[in-house]
Design an enzyme around this catalytic site. Sequence first.
Site, short mmCIF file in Angstrom:
data_model
loop_
_atom_site.label_atom_id
_atom_site.label_comp_id
_atom_site.label_asym_id
_atom_site.label_seq_id
_atom_site.Cartn_x
_atom_site.Cartn_y
_atom_site.Cartn_z
N GLU A 169 -11.95 -4.95 -16.20
CA GLU A 169 -11.62 -3.53 -16.32
C GLU A 169 -11.07 -3.25 -17.70
O GLU A 169 -9.88 -3.51 -17.95
CB GLU A 169 -10.50 -3.18 -15.34
CG GLU A 169 -10.85 -3.33 -13.91
CD GLU A 169 -9.82 -2.56 -13.10
OE1 GLU A 169 -10.22 -1.67 -12.36
OE2 GLU A 169 -8.63 -2.82 -13.27
N SER A 197 -14.48 3.85 -14.64
CA SER A 197 -15.32 5.06 -14.63
C SER A 197 -16.75 4.79 -14.16
O SER A 197 -17.70 5.38 -14.69
CB SER A 197 -15.31 5.73 -16.00
OG SER A 197 -13.98 6.11 -16.34
N GLY A 253 -12.31 3.40 -8.74
CA GLY A 253 -11.13 4.22 -8.47
C GLY A 253 -11.61 5.57 -7.97
O GLY A 253 -11.95 5.76 -6.80
N GLY A 254 -11.68 6.53 -8.89
CA GLY A 254 -12.03 7.91 -8.56
C GLY A 254 -13.25 8.05 -7.66
O GLY A 254 -13.24 8.84 -6.70
N GLY A 296 -10.29 5.41 -15.39
CA GLY A 296 -9.84 6.78 -15.13
C GLY A 296 -10.04 7.73 -16.31
O GLY A 296 -9.52 8.84 -16.30
N ASN A 347 -10.85 1.33 -4.60
CA ASN A 347 -9.39 1.30 -4.74
C ASN A 347 -8.91 2.75 -4.73
O ASN A 347 -9.09 3.47 -5.72
CB ASN A 347 -9.04 0.60 -6.05
CG ASN A 347 -7.56 0.69 -6.40
OD1 ASN A 347 -6.74 1.09 -5.58
ND2 ASN A 347 -7.23 0.32 -7.64
N TRP A 348 -8.36 3.16 -3.61
CA TRP A 348 -7.93 4.57 -3.50
C TRP A 348 -6.70 4.88 -4.36
O TRP A 348 -6.33 6.04 -4.50
CB TRP A 348 -7.61 4.91 -2.04
CG TRP A 348 -8.79 5.02 -1.14
CD1 TRP A 348 -10.11 4.92 -1.50
CD2 TRP A 348 -8.78 5.28 0.28
NE1 TRP A 348 -10.92 5.10 -0.40
CE2 TRP A 348 -10.11 5.32 0.70
CE3 TRP A 348 -7.76 5.48 1.21
CZ2 TRP A 348 -10.46 5.56 2.03
CZ3 TRP A 348 -8.11 5.70 2.54
CH2 TRP A 348 -9.45 5.75 2.94
N LYS A 349 -6.04 3.85 -4.87
CA LYS A 349 -4.79 4.04 -5.63
C LYS A 349 -3.82 4.87 -4.78
O LYS A 349 -3.82 4.73 -3.56
CB LYS A 349 -5.09 4.65 -7.00
CG LYS A 349 -6.16 3.83 -7.75
CD LYS A 349 -6.32 4.19 -9.19
CE LYS A 349 -7.38 3.29 -9.82
NZ LYS A 349 -7.60 3.54 -11.23
N HIS A 380 -4.14 -5.58 -11.50
CA HIS A 380 -4.74 -4.32 -11.95
C HIS A 380 -3.96 -3.82 -13.17
O HIS A 380 -2.73 -3.94 -13.21
CB HIS A 380 -4.70 -3.28 -10.82
CG HIS A 380 -5.52 -2.08 -11.14
ND1 HIS A 380 -5.09 -1.11 -12.01
CD2 HIS A 380 -6.77 -1.71 -10.76
CE1 HIS A 380 -6.03 -0.18 -12.12
NE2 HIS A 380 -7.07 -0.52 -11.37
N GLU A 435 -3.03 -1.01 -14.11
CA GLU A 435 -1.97 -0.01 -13.86
C GLU A 435 -0.68 -0.71 -13.43
O GLU A 435 0.42 -0.26 -13.74
CB GLU A 435 -2.45 1.01 -12.81
CG GLU A 435 -3.44 1.99 -13.44
CD GLU A 435 -4.40 2.66 -12.49
OE1 GLU A 435 -4.20 2.57 -11.26
OE2 GLU A 435 -5.37 3.26 -12.98
P1 PGA Z 1 -11.80 4.54 -12.14
O1 PGA Z 1 -10.78 3.35 -11.79
O2 PGA Z 1 -13.09 4.23 -11.41
O3 PGA Z 1 -11.14 5.77 -11.63
O4 PGA Z 1 -11.98 4.52 -13.62
C1 PGA Z 1 -11.24 2.04 -11.82
C2 PGA Z 1 -10.14 1.09 -11.37
O5 PGA Z 1 -8.97 1.31 -11.66
O6 PGA Z 1 -10.43 0.12 -10.71
#
Ligand code: PGA
Length: 253
Positions: A174, A215, A236-237, A180, A16-18, A102, A104
């Site tokens: 999650e 993470s 994510g990252g 993150g 997920n590149w966000k 998600h 976020e």
């Molecule tokens: P992260 O994000 O790997 O940067 O912690 C995970 C996600 O939001 O799916």
Amino acid sequence: MSKASNAKRRQLVVGNWKMNGNLRENASLLAEVVAGWQGEHKSDVVICPPYPYLMHTHSLLAGSAIMLGAQTVNQYDKGAYTGEVSASMLADLDCKFVIIGHNERRRMQGETDEQVAHQFVAVQQAGLTPILCVGESLQDREQGCHLETIGRQLNAVFAHTGKDVFKNAVLAYEPVWAVGTGKTATPEQAEEVHRFMRAQLPDLADEIRILYGGSVKAHNAQQLFALPDIDGALLGGASLDADEFLAICSAAD
Ligand code: PGA
């Protein structure tokens, strides 16, 4: 769940590149990722870029086994919903998966359990696979009510759709406090929740894929993937770095 039944499920890694990337960076990242993921694999890989880059990503993934996904969707099919994108539009662009719920979006866009349930249905009606995210806050975790929160988030969708439709769905756990932040759930914490989630779908227990997100990095992926109820990761990252991403995909393979 035994190890034997875990072996039957294909692992899935979703990047997920966000809200990251641009045409130039995406092209160089995907060139490396595609070159590093040639041939046959035992696991599935999906990349979810921001909406404006879906077509570009689609063309850069052409000929590779990596599939295209989207980060969110509107519950309605069309109409006066300025700025929104429907599941049928995503299907038109050859998306195969859509992340919904998600944390976020739940936190920053105020998406409710009910909206998430409607999005789930819209995604399936368009022939795509929803990746339904659930997870508890730090406060829930500290008060020991994490399973209750996750149960509520799942039940909101079950109440709307029933459980059979989860044949064509993926779940993702999650923990909000791990996304993150560099903090990962311990293997025991993750496995407890994944086992709980699997138990909510007894008829599909052997087939439903449940991803862990929060993470995940190359250094901890192997340990998480070895757990009986973890079937891959939502990244994510780590999905923004070709070497890191490919190392995690290989750990799942
Ligand atoms: P992260 O994000 O790997 O940067 O912690 C995970 C996600 O939001 O799916």
